[in-house]
Design a protein around this motif. Structure first.
Motif, PDB file in Angstrom:
ATOM      1  N   GLY A 114       1.290  -1.156   0.277  1.00  0.00           N
ATOM      2  CA  GLY A 114      -0.016  -0.588   0.281  1.00  0.00           C
ATOM      3  C   GLY A 114       0.234   1.611   0.015  1.00  0.00           C
ATOM      4  O   GLY A 114       0.438   1.723  -0.521  1.00  0.00           O
ATOM      5  N   VAL A 115       1.745   1.469   0.787  1.00  0.00           N
ATOM      6  CA  VAL A 115       2.938   2.341   0.715  1.00  0.00           C
ATOM      7  C   VAL A 115       3.136   2.693  -0.599  1.00  0.00           C
ATOM      8  O   VAL A 115       3.860   3.902  -1.045  1.00  0.00           O
ATOM      9  CB  VAL A 115       4.164   2.238   1.742  1.00  0.00           C
ATOM     10  N   LEU A 116       3.646   1.516  -1.998  1.00  0.00           N
ATOM     11  CA  LEU A 116       4.421   1.888  -2.643  1.00  0.00           C
ATOM     12  C   LEU A 116       2.813   2.636  -3.339  1.00  0.00           C
ATOM     13  O   LEU A 116       3.604   3.359  -4.653  1.00  0.00           O
ATOM     14  CB  LEU A 116       4.603   0.533  -3.435  1.00  0.00           C
ATOM     15  N   PHE A 176      -3.663  -4.177   2.469  1.00  0.00           N
ATOM     16  CA  PHE A 176      -3.242  -2.556   1.386  1.00  0.00           C
ATOM     17  C   PHE A 176      -3.851  -1.789   1.301  1.00  0.00           C
ATOM     18  O   PHE A 176      -3.718  -0.823   1.432  1.00  0.00           O
ATOM     19  CB  PHE A 176      -3.539  -4.168  -0.240  1.00  0.00           C
ATOM     20  N   LEU A 177      -5.590  -2.203   1.622  1.00  0.00           N
ATOM     21  CA  LEU A 177      -5.859  -1.313   1.619  1.00  0.00           C
ATOM     22  C   LEU A 177      -6.254  -0.231   2.967  1.00  0.00           C
ATOM     23  O   LEU A 177      -7.109   0.765   2.680  1.00  0.00           O
ATOM     24  CB  LEU A 177      -7.654  -1.485   1.803  1.00  0.00           C
ATOM     25  N   THR A 178      -5.960  -0.436   4.212  1.00  0.00           N
ATOM     26  CA  THR A 178      -5.392  -0.048   4.966  1.00  0.00           C
ATOM     27  C   THR A 178      -4.272   1.071   4.716  1.00  0.00           C
ATOM     28  O   THR A 178      -5.137   2.331   4.837  1.00  0.00           O
ATOM     29  CB  THR A 178      -4.804  -0.974   6.320  1.00  0.00           C
ATOM     30  N   ASN A 179      -3.127   0.805   4.646  1.00  0.00           N
ATOM     31  CA  ASN A 179      -2.496   1.946   3.974  1.00  0.00           C
ATOM     32  C   ASN A 179      -2.544   2.655   2.803  1.00  0.00           C
ATOM     33  O   ASN A 179      -2.394   3.064   2.363  1.00  0.00           O
ATOM     34  CB  ASN A 179      -1.405   1.507   3.672  1.00  0.00           C
ATOM     35  N   ALA A 180      -3.182   1.909   1.538  1.00  0.00           N
ATOM     36  CA  ALA A 180      -3.367   2.111   0.475  1.00  0.00           C
ATOM     37  C   ALA A 180      -4.881   3.504   0.341  1.00  0.00           C
ATOM     38  O   ALA A 180      -4.685   4.851  -0.205  1.00  0.00           O
ATOM     39  CB  ALA A 180      -3.905   1.382  -0.681  1.00  0.00           C
ATOM     40  N   PRO A 183      -5.258   8.146   4.596  1.00  0.00           N
ATOM     41  CA  PRO A 183      -4.829  10.160   3.657  1.00  0.00           C
ATOM     42  C   PRO A 183      -3.107  10.270   4.733  1.00  0.00           C
ATOM     43  O   PRO A 183      -2.855  11.284   4.364  1.00  0.00           O
ATOM     44  CB  PRO A 183      -5.603  11.109   4.601  1.00  0.00           C
ATOM     45  N   LYS A 184      -3.332   9.906   6.195  1.00  0.00           N
ATOM     46  CA  LYS A 184      -2.088   9.702   6.806  1.00  0.00           C
ATOM     47  C   LYS A 184      -0.569   9.737   5.951  1.00  0.00           C
ATOM     48  O   LYS A 184       0.257  10.137   5.868  1.00  0.00           O
ATOM     49  CB  LYS A 184      -2.031   9.209   8.019  1.00  0.00           C
ATOM     50  N   THR A 185      -0.441   8.159   5.671  1.00  0.00           N
ATOM     51  CA  THR A 185       0.099   7.678   4.076  1.00  0.00           C
ATOM     52  C   THR A 185       0.449   8.645   3.617  1.00  0.00           C
ATOM     53  O   THR A 185       1.291   8.601   3.107  1.00  0.00           O
ATOM     54  CB  THR A 185      -0.211   6.666   3.856  1.00  0.00           C
ATOM     55  N   THR A 186      -0.191   9.417   2.959  1.00  0.00           N
ATOM     56  CA  THR A 186      -0.017  10.215   2.122  1.00  0.00           C
ATOM     57  C   THR A 186       0.817  10.614   2.407  1.00  0.00           C
ATOM     58  O   THR A 186       1.270  11.127   1.132  1.00  0.00           O
ATOM     59  CB  THR A 186      -1.842  10.392   1.234  1.00  0.00           C
ATOM     60  N   LEU A 187      -0.177  11.869   3.689  1.00  0.00           N
ATOM     61  CA  LEU A 187       1.059  13.043   3.742  1.00  0.00           C
ATOM     62  C   LEU A 187       2.271  12.943   4.584  1.00  0.00           C
ATOM     63  O   LEU A 187       3.198  14.191   4.092  1.00  0.00           O
ATOM     64  CB  LEU A 187      -0.072  13.809   5.266  1.00  0.00           C
ATOM     65  N   PHE A 188       2.596  11.728   4.476  1.00  0.00           N
ATOM     66  CA  PHE A 188       3.705  11.351   4.944  1.00  0.00           C
ATOM     67  C   PHE A 188       5.086  11.080   3.997  1.00  0.00           C
ATOM     68  O   PHE A 188       5.595  11.167   4.444  1.00  0.00           O
ATOM     69  CB  PHE A 188       3.635   9.622   6.450  1.00  0.00           C
ATOM     70  N   LEU A 212      11.421   3.017  -2.441  1.00  0.00           N
ATOM     71  CA  LEU A 212      11.398   1.047  -2.143  1.00  0.00           C
ATOM     72  C   LEU A 212      11.507   1.077   0.027  1.00  0.00           C
ATOM     73  O   LEU A 212      11.439  -0.216   0.385  1.00  0.00           O
ATOM     74  CB  LEU A 212      12.400   0.202  -2.456  1.00  0.00           C
ATOM     75  N   PHE A 213      13.010   1.903   0.320  1.00  0.00           N
ATOM     76  CA  PHE A 213      13.329   1.680   1.442  1.00  0.00           C
ATOM     77  C   PHE A 213      11.793   2.609   2.380  1.00  0.00           C
ATOM     78  O   PHE A 213      12.091   0.966   3.372  1.00  0.00           O
ATOM     79  CB  PHE A 213      14.709   2.797   1.939  1.00  0.00           C
ATOM     80  N   MET A 214      11.340   3.038   2.156  1.00  0.00           N
ATOM     81  CA  MET A 214       9.969   3.128   2.908  1.00  0.00           C
ATOM     82  C   MET A 214       9.344   2.046   3.182  1.00  0.00           C
ATOM     83  O   MET A 214       8.619   1.519   4.214  1.00  0.00           O
ATOM     84  CB  MET A 214       8.734   4.360   2.213  1.00  0.00           C
ATOM     85  N   SER A 215       8.657   1.156   2.121  1.00  0.00           N
ATOM     86  CA  SER A 215       8.225   0.084   1.328  1.00  0.00           C
ATOM     87  C   SER A 215       9.179  -0.821   2.511  1.00  0.00           C
ATOM     88  O   SER A 215       8.030  -1.772   3.559  1.00  0.00           O
ATOM     89  CB  SER A 215       8.050  -0.266   0.487  1.00  0.00           C
ATOM     90  N   LEU A 216       9.488  -1.506   2.419  1.00  0.00           N
ATOM     91  CA  LEU A 216      10.856  -1.937   4.104  1.00  0.00           C
ATOM     92  C   LEU A 216      10.777  -2.078   5.060  1.00  0.00           C
ATOM     93  O   LEU A 216      10.449  -2.718   5.549  1.00  0.00           O
ATOM     94  CB  LEU A 216      12.237  -2.991   2.617  1.00  0.00           C
ATOM     95  N   ALA A 217      10.595  -0.477   5.026  1.00  0.00           N
ATOM     96  CA  ALA A 217      11.036  -0.230   6.532  1.00  0.00           C
ATOM     97  C   ALA A 217       9.414  -1.006   7.379  1.00  0.00           C
ATOM     98  O   ALA A 217       9.118  -1.271   8.281  1.00  0.00           O
ATOM     99  CB  ALA A 217      10.852   0.747   6.564  1.00  0.00           C
ATOM    100  N   HIS A 218       8.499  -0.562   7.011  1.00  0.00           N
ATOM    101  CA  HIS A 218       6.833  -0.860   6.830  1.00  0.00           C
ATOM    102  C   HIS A 218       6.461  -2.538   6.637  1.00  0.00           C
ATOM    103  O   HIS A 218       6.424  -2.552   7.979  1.00  0.00           O
ATOM    104  CB  HIS A 218       5.738  -0.538   6.016  1.00  0.00           C
TER     105      HIS A 218
END
Length: 205
Positions: free
Chosen positions: A47-49, A115-119, A122-127, A150-156
């Motif tokens: 979802g971060v991606l 996936f849907l929780t993060n996709a 809106p907080k993930t959008t702003l982050f 990719l780093f953000m996604s892998l960190a999650h």
């Protein structure tokens, strides 16, 4: 190197700060077991991606066609970091996680939920937008921006998979949840400092 450290620090702080994705991972791990919890973590990272993709495209267009608009958004992003830092520091209540019983879910259902929780968060959008507008410059290569994403996604993935391992063991969940208030104060302080420092950093190097 400074950009990479900034991305790493902001990402780690944002990931470990309790939110909807954390609550969902805890619930799935605690109720349904380790595998659904880990698949929830995979879904969260995917979802971060979604946010990373449209942010890279949008930031690139702003840099190319409207540097002044990019600067405004950069300052707004820094302000957002300060805002969430203050909110996080001031939060004194523990997160309430619904652990009511429910039907067993499949691994794919857990992945979809994550996936849907993060996709759709809106907080993930702003982050993601805030982070990119602080570290991306006109001369930042596309491959480097993709690397940040990719780093953000892998960190999650790493953090929430670890949470799934912890919370699938009921002896460990209480210990982890008791540290929320102290964790919020540390994260809040660092985020405020980062927001101020990044706002004062020139857009071009």
């Amino acid at each position: 190197m400074a950009e990479l450290l900034a991305v790493a620090l902001i990402t780690v702080l944002a990931v470990i700060s309790p939110g909807a994705d954390f609550a969902m991972t805890v619930r799935n791990s605690y109720l349904y077991g380790r595998a659904p919890g880990i698949f929830s973590a995979v879904g969260i990272s995917l979802g971060v991606l979604v946010h990373v993709t449209y942010t890279i495209l949008g930031v690139g267009l702003l840099i190319a066609h409207s540097p002044s608009a990019f600067t405004v958004i950069k300052l707004a992003g820094a302000g957002y970091l300060v805002y969430i830092g203050c909110r996080t520091f001031a939060k004194r209540t523990q997160m309430d996680i619904d652990l009511s019983a429910g039907a067993v879910i499949s691994r794919m259902q857990a992945l979809r939920t994550g996936f849907l929780t993060n996709a759709l968060n809106p907080k993930t959008t702003l982050f993601v937008l805030s982070t990119f507008t602080q570290v991306v410059h006109p001369d930042t290569a596309l491959w480097r921006q993709i690397g940040y994403g990719l780093f953000m996604s892998l960190a999650h993935l790493a953090w929430f998979a670890l949470a799934a391992l912890f919370f699938s063991n009921d002896r460990l969940r209480a210990k982890m949840l008791r540290s929320q208030i102290l964790l919020n104060r540390v994260i809040g302080t660092v985020l405020v400092g980062l927001g101020v420092a990044l706002a004062l950093t020139p857009t071009t190097q």
